[in-house]
Scaffold this active site. Structure first.
Site, short mmCIF file in Angstrom:
data_model
loop_
_atom_site.label_atom_id
_atom_site.label_comp_id
_atom_site.label_asym_id
_atom_site.label_seq_id
_atom_site.Cartn_x
_atom_site.Cartn_y
_atom_site.Cartn_z
CG PHE A 1 1.20 9.06 0.01
CD1 PHE A 1 -0.03 8.98 -1.80
CD2 PHE A 1 1.97 7.94 0.15
CE1 PHE A 1 1.31 7.83 -2.59
CE2 PHE A 1 1.83 6.56 -0.70
CZ PHE A 1 1.55 6.72 -2.11
CD GLU B 1 -7.94 1.51 -8.60
OE1 GLU B 1 -7.66 0.71 -8.35
OE2 GLU B 1 -7.61 2.39 -9.14
CG ASP B 2 -5.27 0.91 -4.96
OD1 ASP B 2 -5.81 1.58 -5.36
OD2 ASP B 2 -4.44 0.84 -4.32
NE ARG C 1 2.86 -3.63 -4.03
CZ ARG C 1 1.66 -2.56 -4.35
NH1 ARG C 1 0.84 -2.21 -4.11
NH2 ARG C 1 2.42 -1.90 -5.73
CG ASP D 1 -5.75 10.58 -5.59
OD1 ASP D 1 -5.76 11.16 -4.22
OD2 ASP D 1 -4.40 11.37 -5.73
P1 5GP Z 1 -5.41 8.46 -9.37
O1 5GP Z 1 -5.91 7.93 -11.19
O2 5GP Z 1 -7.25 8.11 -8.71
O3 5GP Z 1 -5.27 10.06 -9.25
O4 5GP Z 1 -5.08 7.64 -8.43
C1 5GP Z 1 -5.75 5.98 -8.44
C2 5GP Z 1 -4.13 4.68 -8.29
O5 5GP Z 1 -3.59 6.38 -7.66
C3 5GP Z 1 -4.35 4.28 -6.94
O6 5GP Z 1 -5.07 3.17 -8.05
C4 5GP Z 1 -3.42 3.93 -6.11
O7 5GP Z 1 -2.18 3.22 -7.06
C5 5GP Z 1 -2.71 5.30 -6.57
N1 5GP Z 1 -2.79 6.24 -5.38
C6 5GP Z 1 -3.62 6.98 -5.49
N2 5GP Z 1 -3.49 7.67 -3.87
C7 5GP Z 1 -2.82 7.00 -3.54
C8 5GP Z 1 -1.95 7.18 -1.23
O8 5GP Z 1 -2.25 7.89 -0.78
N3 5GP Z 1 -2.16 5.88 -1.37
C9 5GP Z 1 -1.11 4.68 -2.05
N4 5GP Z 1 -0.23 3.94 -1.87
N5 5GP Z 1 -0.91 4.65 -3.57
C10 5GP Z 1 -2.75 5.94 -3.86
#
Ligand code: 5GP
Length: 178
Positions: free
Chosen positions: A151, A98-99, A164, A102
């Site tokens: 972010f 995963e990237d 990207r 959050d």
């Molecule tokens: P979560 O469900 O944990 O809140 O969010 C996960 C997804 O939200 C990640 O796979 C990513 O796509 C996006 N995301 C969360 N924080 C960031 C951020 O700081 N930058 C970007 N580009 N995407 C984020």
């Protein structure tokens, strides 16, 4: 693009060094196994490509596309599967790539779904961990960097599909999305 970046958090070299360490650790932990790396599209593609080159054991790869943000910077809490895996994960040692984790909502939903398919093991490897934003606990086995509640874009991560291709990870200027 670079003018939209407020601060570089991790340079190309820093990311490379950290991924070398991660790759070694994963190679040791999965020695003698044939893991399946599940890459979460689209954000994790660059991380996957670089990580794979540092992993020295046989493995296979599959991809899953998830939508979570709907083009904004805040998670909606709704996770939609846009593309499912092509491979059966039953009895496999699965490592999710995963990237960024959050709120944890995405990884919680994905792991709950994949567990129903009876993998032998299921672990998470994330490049970035925004720990202070967590709403649901997520068990992360491998991470690249912990980051503050900002972010970020670059190195696969986007804002509205842009940035990207930046080779580093940087904080996006608020004025871009405010
Ligand atoms: P979560 O469900 O944990 O809140 O969010 C996960 C997804 O939200 C990640 O796979 C990513 O796509 C996006 N995301 C969360 N924080 C960031 C951020 O700081 N930058 C970007 N580009 N995407 C984020």
């Amino acid at each position: 693009m670079e003018k939209d970046i407020k601060e570089i958090l991790f340079t190309e070299e820093e990311i490379k060094k950290r991924i070398e360490i991660l790759g070694k650790k994963i190679s040791e932990d999965y020695k003698g196994k044939f893991p399946l790396f599940v890459c979460i599209l689209r954000g994790a593609f660059m991380f996957l490509a670089d990580l794979l080159r540092e992993v020295q054991i046989p493995l296979s790869v599959d991809f899953m596309a998830i939508s979570s943000y709907g083009g904004n910077t805040e998670s909606t809490g709704q996770v939609k599967i846009l593309k499912d895996l092509d491979t059966s994960i039953k009895g496999r040692d699965v490592l999710i790539i995963e990237d960024i984790v959050d709120t944890g909502l995405t990884m919680d939903a994905v792991t709950r779904l994949l567990r129903t398919r009876k993998p032998k093991s299921l672990k998470i490897c994330t490049l970035l961990d925004k720990e202070e934003r967590r709403k649901i606990p997520v068990n992360i086995s491998y991470y690249g960097f912990k980051i503050p509640n900002k972010f970020v874009v670059g190195y696969g991560l986007d804002y509205k599909e842009k940035y990207r291709n930046l080779p580093f990870i940087g904080i996006l200027k608020e004025k871009i999305y405010m």
